[in-house]
Motif scaffolding. Structure first.
Motif, short mmCIF file in Angstrom:
data_model
loop_
_atom_site.label_atom_id
_atom_site.label_comp_id
_atom_site.label_asym_id
_atom_site.label_seq_id
_atom_site.Cartn_x
_atom_site.Cartn_y
_atom_site.Cartn_z
N GLU A 222 65.26 53.66 51.91
CA GLU A 222 65.58 54.59 50.83
C GLU A 222 65.85 53.90 49.50
OE1 GLU A 222 68.78 57.06 52.01
OE2 GLU A 222 67.60 58.20 53.48
N GLN A 223 66.34 52.67 49.55
CA GLN A 223 66.68 51.99 48.29
C GLN A 223 65.46 51.72 47.43
OE1 GLN A 223 66.77 50.60 51.33
NE2 GLN A 223 66.70 48.35 51.26
N TYR A 224 64.26 51.78 48.04
CA TYR A 224 63.03 51.52 47.29
C TYR A 224 62.33 52.81 46.85
CZ TYR A 224 63.61 46.81 49.19
OH TYR A 224 64.09 45.56 49.52
N GLU A 225 62.91 53.96 47.15
CA GLU A 225 62.27 55.22 46.80
C GLU A 225 62.51 55.58 45.34
OE1 GLU A 225 63.50 58.19 49.55
OE2 GLU A 225 62.49 57.25 51.26
N LYS A 226 61.71 56.50 44.83
CA LYS A 226 61.80 56.91 43.43
C LYS A 226 63.12 57.63 43.16
CE LYS A 226 59.22 61.14 44.36
NZ LYS A 226 57.96 61.90 44.09
N ALA A 227 63.58 57.56 41.91
CA ALA A 227 64.82 58.23 41.52
C ALA A 227 64.86 58.42 40.01
CB ALA A 227 66.03 57.41 41.96
N LEU A 228 65.44 59.52 39.59
CA LEU A 228 65.73 59.76 38.18
C LEU A 228 67.21 59.47 37.99
CD1 LEU A 228 64.65 60.77 35.44
CD2 LEU A 228 65.42 63.07 36.11
N VAL A 229 67.51 58.48 37.15
CA VAL A 229 68.87 57.95 37.04
C VAL A 229 69.42 58.20 35.63
CG1 VAL A 229 70.31 55.88 37.18
CG2 VAL A 229 68.38 56.18 38.75
N ALA A 230 70.64 58.73 35.57
CA ALA A 230 71.34 58.94 34.29
C ALA A 230 72.53 57.98 34.23
CB ALA A 230 71.82 60.37 34.16
N GLU A 231 72.73 57.34 33.09
CA GLU A 231 73.86 56.44 32.88
C GLU A 231 74.51 56.69 31.54
OE1 GLU A 231 72.55 52.44 35.40
OE2 GLU A 231 72.62 52.39 33.22
N VAL A 232 75.81 56.44 31.49
CA VAL A 232 76.56 56.48 30.25
C VAL A 232 77.32 55.17 30.12
CG1 VAL A 232 78.53 57.65 31.38
CG2 VAL A 232 78.26 57.77 28.87
N ALA A 233 77.34 54.60 28.91
CA ALA A 233 78.01 53.32 28.68
C ALA A 233 78.82 53.39 27.39
CB ALA A 233 77.00 52.18 28.60
#
Length: 236
Positions: A222-233
């Motif tokens: 699963e760690q290699y599957e596609k993902a849409l990632v949101a981050e705040v910094a």
């Protein structure tokens, strides 16, 4: 390989607090123009080299970085939450040098990474060497990164990561970028990963990033599957 030494550890909040307390004194001894900077953030998935380090779950991160008066030298500690080998925290100590020549910007760094409270027998730490070369022309910027570890954490022994990135500044606050990289490693799958997304600066200190990640190695977990990632910094 330096093995994990429990007696030498500090809790993550304490390490960051000590760095913050030390900053004014170190800045004075280093010269009036040297400075410390800090960053805290969170995201929906901890993606590194296009693969997840947090089990496709959310994570938090932070860093304290000292920078020399001319901006060329930097060093400091950082942390991030992960899910690997029983560990939930990874810390790092990094030092680097950023020269410029022939219109190009270089960034050369060495990092020591350590995963805390790992399962018995799990390889908890490793060294990483990173070299970046980049050039900006108007609103466009191109970057090439080469990273090497002689013995990374976990089952991975040596690895090499090579990534090319293109970025475009649509405005002073909005930037889009895309990157593709290849990871060759001993003890774990070889794969190609890529990402594309946008970063928007809400203020001079607060930024949001929305990015799509994927690899050609879905069959390895699963760690290699596609993902849409949101981050705040938040930087201060």
């Amino acid at each position: 390989m330096i093995r994990n030494t429990r007696a030498a550890r500090l809790p993550v909040p304490l390490a960051v607090a000590l760095a913050a307390l030390a900053a004014p004194a170190l800045a004075k001894t280093s010269g009036p123009s040297s400075d410390w900077g800090f960053e805290l953030g969170a995201g929906t998935d901890n993606r590194s080299k296009a693969a997840s380090k947090s089990g496709n779950d959310g994570y938090v991160f932070g860093a304290a970085t000292w920078e020399s008066a001319d901006g060329r030298f930097y060093a400091g500690p950082g942390f991030e939450t992960i899910q690997a080998g029983g560990s939930r925290f990874e810390t790092e100590l990094v030092a680097g040098y950023r020269p410029e020549a022939w219109g190009y910007a270089f960034d050369l760094s060495l990092a020591y990474k350590n995963r805390w409270d790992v399962d018995p027998g799990y390889d908890a730490d490793g060294w990483e060497l990173t070299g970046d070369i980049s050039r900006a022309v108007g609103p466009a910027e191109a970057r090439l990164q080469v990273q090497y570890s002689p013995d990374a954490a976990g089952s991975t022994r040596s690895f090499t990561w090579v990534e090319a990135q293109l970025a475009w500044a649509f405005s002073p606050r909005l930037e889009g970028s895309a990157a593709v990289g290849r990871r060759e490693q001993d003890g774990a799958p070889d794969y190609t990963g890529w990402n594309a997304g946008v970063t928007y600066a809400l203020t001079d200190a607060l930024a949001l990033d929305l990015r799509y990640h994927d690899t050609d190695a879905h069959t390895f977990g699963e760690q290699y599957e596609k993902a849409l990632v949101a981050e705040v910094a938040y930087a201060f």
